[in-house]
Design a protein around this motif. Structure first.
Motif, PDB file in Angstrom:
ATOM      1  N   HIS A 148       0.828  -1.205   0.000  1.00 24.46           N
ATOM      2  CA  HIS A 148       0.000   0.000   0.000  1.00 24.46           C
ATOM      3  C   HIS A 148       0.861   1.254   0.000  1.00 24.46           C
ATOM      4  O   HIS A 148       0.603   2.207  -0.749  1.00 24.46           O
ATOM      5  CB  HIS A 148      -0.921  -0.011   1.219  1.00 24.46           C
ATOM      6  N   VAL A 149       1.912   1.259   0.814  1.00 26.80           N
ATOM      7  CA  VAL A 149       2.775   2.435   0.910  1.00 26.80           C
ATOM      8  C   VAL A 149       3.692   2.536  -0.294  1.00 26.80           C
ATOM      9  O   VAL A 149       3.889   3.611  -0.865  1.00 26.80           O
ATOM     10  CB  VAL A 149       3.610   2.379   2.210  1.00 26.80           C
ATOM     11  N   TRP A 150       4.271   1.396  -0.713  1.00 23.99           N
ATOM     12  CA  TRP A 150       5.317   1.411  -1.724  1.00 23.99           C
ATOM     13  C   TRP A 150       4.773   1.576  -3.137  1.00 23.99           C
ATOM     14  O   TRP A 150       5.374   2.259  -3.962  1.00 23.99           O
ATOM     15  CB  TRP A 150       6.138   0.124  -1.600  1.00 23.99           C
ATOM     16  N   SER A 151       3.642   0.933  -3.413  1.00 26.57           N
ATOM     17  CA  SER A 151       3.161   0.955  -4.800  1.00 26.57           C
ATOM     18  C   SER A 151       1.692   1.315  -4.927  1.00 26.57           C
ATOM     19  O   SER A 151       1.067   1.038  -5.953  1.00 26.57           O
ATOM     20  CB  SER A 151       3.404  -0.419  -5.455  1.00 26.57           C
ATOM     21  N   SER A 156       5.332   1.342  12.279  1.00 28.60           N
ATOM     22  CA  SER A 156       3.896   1.602  12.370  1.00 28.60           C
ATOM     23  C   SER A 156       3.549   2.956  11.764  1.00 28.60           C
ATOM     24  O   SER A 156       2.486   3.122  11.159  1.00 28.60           O
ATOM     25  CB  SER A 156       3.434   1.524  13.821  1.00 28.60           C
ATOM     26  N   ALA A 157       4.465   3.927  11.894  1.00 24.82           N
ATOM     27  CA  ALA A 157       4.238   5.227  11.251  1.00 24.82           C
ATOM     28  C   ALA A 157       4.344   5.098   9.735  1.00 24.82           C
ATOM     29  O   ALA A 157       3.572   5.717   8.987  1.00 24.82           O
ATOM     30  CB  ALA A 157       5.251   6.242  11.768  1.00 24.82           C
ATOM     31  N   TYR A 158       5.288   4.291   9.252  1.00 26.96           N
ATOM     32  CA  TYR A 158       5.468   4.089   7.817  1.00 26.96           C
ATOM     33  C   TYR A 158       4.233   3.453   7.192  1.00 26.96           C
ATOM     34  O   TYR A 158       3.765   3.876   6.127  1.00 26.96           O
ATOM     35  CB  TYR A 158       6.698   3.220   7.595  1.00 26.96           C
ATOM     36  N   THR A 159       3.677   2.448   7.856  1.00 24.40           N
ATOM     37  CA  THR A 159       2.517   1.749   7.308  1.00 24.40           C
ATOM     38  C   THR A 159       1.191   2.373   7.715  1.00 24.40           C
ATOM     39  O   THR A 159       0.149   2.010   7.162  1.00 24.40           O
ATOM     40  CB  THR A 159       2.528   0.282   7.774  1.00 24.40           C
ATOM     41  N   GLN A 160       1.237   3.280   8.713  1.00 25.13           N
ATOM     42  CA  GLN A 160       0.019   3.909   9.237  1.00 25.13           C
ATOM     43  C   GLN A 160      -0.991   2.850   9.670  1.00 25.13           C
ATOM     44  O   GLN A 160      -2.190   2.950   9.394  1.00 25.13           O
ATOM     45  CB  GLN A 160      -0.585   4.853   8.197  1.00 25.13           C
ATOM     46  N   ILE A 161      -0.486   1.839  10.357  1.00 23.72           N
ATOM     47  CA  ILE A 161      -1.328   0.707  10.722  1.00 23.72           C
ATOM     48  C   ILE A 161      -2.295   1.043  11.853  1.00 23.72           C
ATOM     49  O   ILE A 161      -3.377   0.455  11.964  1.00 23.72           O
ATOM     50  CB  ILE A 161      -0.440  -0.501  11.102  1.00 23.72           C
ATOM     51  N   TYR A 162      -1.929   2.013  12.697  1.00 27.09           N
ATOM     52  CA  TYR A 162      -2.812   2.421  13.798  1.00 27.09           C
ATOM     53  C   TYR A 162      -3.491   3.734  13.432  1.00 27.09           C
ATOM     54  O   TYR A 162      -2.808   4.738  13.156  1.00 27.09           O
ATOM     55  CB  TYR A 162      -2.017   2.594  15.095  1.00 27.09           C
ATOM     56  N   PRO A 163      -4.818   3.776  13.430  1.00 28.98           N
ATOM     57  CA  PRO A 163      -5.526   5.017  13.080  1.00 28.98           C
ATOM     58  C   PRO A 163      -5.130   6.165  14.007  1.00 28.98           C
ATOM     59  O   PRO A 163      -5.235   6.066  15.230  1.00 28.98           O
ATOM     60  CB  PRO A 163      -7.001   4.643  13.254  1.00 28.98           C
ATOM     61  N   LEU A 164      -4.673   7.242  13.420  1.00 27.39           N
ATOM     62  CA  LEU A 164      -4.175   8.368  14.199  1.00 27.39           C
ATOM     63  C   LEU A 164      -5.270   8.988  15.049  1.00 27.39           C
ATOM     64  O   LEU A 164      -5.022   9.415  16.190  1.00 27.39           O
ATOM     65  CB  LEU A 164      -3.566   9.412  13.255  1.00 27.39           C
ATOM     66  N   GLU A 165      -6.501   9.022  14.530  1.00 29.92           N
ATOM     67  CA  GLU A 165      -7.578   9.661  15.288  1.00 29.92           C
ATOM     68  C   GLU A 165      -7.885   8.900  16.579  1.00 29.92           C
ATOM     69  O   GLU A 165      -8.230   9.502  17.610  1.00 29.92           O
ATOM     70  CB  GLU A 165      -8.839   9.779  14.427  1.00 29.92           C
ATOM     71  N   ILE A 166      -7.727   7.567  16.547  1.00 30.78           N
ATOM     72  CA  ILE A 166      -7.970   6.780  17.759  1.00 30.78           C
ATOM     73  C   ILE A 166      -6.852   7.009  18.777  1.00 30.78           C
ATOM     74  O   ILE A 166      -7.101   7.170  19.976  1.00 30.78           O
ATOM     75  CB  ILE A 166      -8.103   5.282  17.417  1.00 30.78           C
TER      76      ILE A 166
END
Length: 509
Positions: free
Chosen positions: A451-454, A477-487
């Motif tokens: 998702h991030v790379w391509s 986890s920041a690179y993949t944004q796996i944890y929703p920031l709003e939560i």
């Protein structure tokens, strides 16, 4: 006239002796440089990261629980690092943990040893093919094999990854294979040694299966139909033994995992391969080409083409030179149709150093022989730049240690009870701390990176639905944004920061 010839004859041995002394001095200087590059700030440079941490879970789990697996708070995981990197890495690291305790230094010392083996084998291979001077230049190029953005031999040789150990076995295999070609009286013995080393390379890094057996088969075909300089032991034993060794490792895993577990692992491996190993996307191919024209100052592809041209003769020397060259060429061909990660091209870059060194040396010698003073100086200066600039980048990295992982682990060890589950996707922390970490499921790794790379579809992970008391966020986890920031912003507050790591504590009951 006779006096001039006599004086020249008398001076030739002196010049040869002087040249040999300078070569010896250069070799000693390189050894000192390698030792410096291998050990300075070893625990902190480069900073440990996701892949290294996930690999280290296996030997730590083996030492602590007697199980060859990854681990998370819910139990053992048998996919991921147990498949991608073989026991030739995991077992020596586990032994280092058993002898010296679990720690990053102990593990990295194992890889440093593999790097030393790889450098020695490549040096001996280059000297056997091209002589001492080009072997010295090859070694320098290998040490300077990084680009502005991507790591090279030194950085990979200080991290617990499969690339450098794989290169070590691959180089030993090529050295034995070349010896078998150039010393036909001992070809059978060298063929067996080559097959054993190639087999260990395939077990070490399973991606090598894509390139090494086809290269060996193609070399056997070319020798049979074109060169006609080897025997059937040298043609058949290396590919057969290499494939047999990998097959034996597959049987061991089948026995260990059981049919259902092995089938599940195989399916997940195929899924990952479809998302990274064979992509056939224009953007990925463009990234790959851009990287290839940067490494070694753009000389990698010209060097390999020059080496192929040199291998046109039907001689043992030509076939011997063709072995590393052809392997590098096939690796590059696959790299261009893959996801385009620089690590995929690493073996080609290292093997291609022999061809680049030969091209550079022959070009400078040709210009000098024709007494083209300024072109000769320009070529020497350019060669110096493509060596000194990457080396300076590597040294800057090594002299800029980052202990943030260790500081975060130390805070956890001192302040958070070990029975509390910490949600994270930073597996490197689990090497330095014995807390109960819950990691994002391994099967989400490939789609998250894709998702991030391509630009693949976004990945949805419901790990925060369990309302973990602590969440450890970090670079991956920041690179993949796996944890929703709003939560995280709504339900958690920052407890401790060791950039780029952040420990968050749940504040909403």
């Amino acid at each position: 006239m006779s006096k001039t010839l006599t004086a020249h004859a008398a001076s030739s041995p002196r010049l040869k002796l002087l040249a040999q002394r300078w070569e010896q001095i250069a070799l000693v200087a390189l050894v000192i440089l390698v030792l410096f590059l291998a050990f300075v700030n070893l625990p902190y440079a480069p900073r440990t990261w996701f892949d290294e941490g996930s690999h280290l879970h296996v030997p730590k789990t083996l030492v602590n629980y007697g199980v060859y697996a990854d681990i998370s708070s819910e139990g053992f995981r048998y996919f991921g690092p147990t498949i991608g990197v073989g026991p030739t890495v995991m077992l020596p690291v586990a032994l280092a943990f058993q002898l010296g305790g679990v720690g990053l230094v102990q593990a990295r010392l194992v890889i440093v040893l593999y790097m030393a083996i790889a450098l020695l084998a490549l040096f001996l291979l280059a000297r056997r093919l091209h002589g001492l001077r080009i072997a010295l230049l090859t070694l320098v190029l290998i040490l300077a094999s990084r680009t502005l953005r991507f790591e090279g031999m030194v950085e990979y040789g200080r991290q617990v990854l499969g690339e450098v150990p794989g290169i070590a076995f691959l180089s030993l295999g090529l050295l034995a294979y070349v010896q078998g070609i150039l010393r036909p009286a001992h070809a059978t013995r060298y063929a067996l040694l080559a097959g054993a080393a190639f087999g260990l390379a395939l077990v070490t890094k399973n991606q090598f299966v894509l390139i090494v057996p086809p290269t060996l088969a193609l070399l056997a075909l070319l020798d049979w139909r074109y060169f006609r300089v080897g025997n059937w032991w040298l043609r058949l034993a290396p590919p057969a033994m290499a494939v047999a060794a990998f097959g034996a490792w597959m049987v061991i895993m089948l026995t260990f995992f059981g049919p259902d577990g092995f089938a599940a692992n195989y399916a997940k491996t195929r899924q990952a391969a479809g998302g990274a190993i064979f992509v056939f996307e224009f953007e990925a191919s463009r990234r790959a080409v851009v990287y290839l024209i940067q490494v070694y100052g753009g000389l990698l592809i010209p060097g390999l083409l020059y080496s192929l041209w040199r291998c046109r003769q039907r001689t043992p020397q030509a076939l011997a030179e063709l072995a590393p060259t052809l392997m590098a060429c096939l690796w590059i061909a696959w790299f261009v149709v893959s996801l385009g990660w620089a690590r995929y091209a690493f073996p080609a870059v290292i093997l291609g150093s022999l061809a680049v060194a030969r091209l550079a040396a022959d070009t400078i010698q040709m210009l000098h022989a024709r007494r083209l003073t300024w072109p000769t100086r320009a070529a020497v200066a350019y060669l110096g730049l493509i060596i000194l600039i990457p080396l300076s980048l590597t040294i800057r990295t090594l002299l800029s240690p980052d202990d943030s992982t260790h500081r975060m682990a130390a805070y956890l060890n001192a302040n958070i009870p070990q029975n509390i589950v910490i949600e994270t996707w930073e597996p490197e922390i689990g090497v330095l701390s014995d807390h109960r970490f819950h990691y994002v499921p391994t099967e989400l790794l490939d789609p998250a990176v894709r998702h991030v790379w391509s630009g693949g579809p976004p990945v949805v992970y419901d790990g925060l639905d369990a309302q973990p008391q602590y969440v450890l966020a970090g670079p991956f986890s920041a690179y993949t944004q796996i944890y929703p920031l709003e939560i995280l912003q709504r339900d958690y507050t920052v407890r401790f920061v060791a950039e780029p790591y952040v420990l968050l504590e749940r504040t909403i009951p």
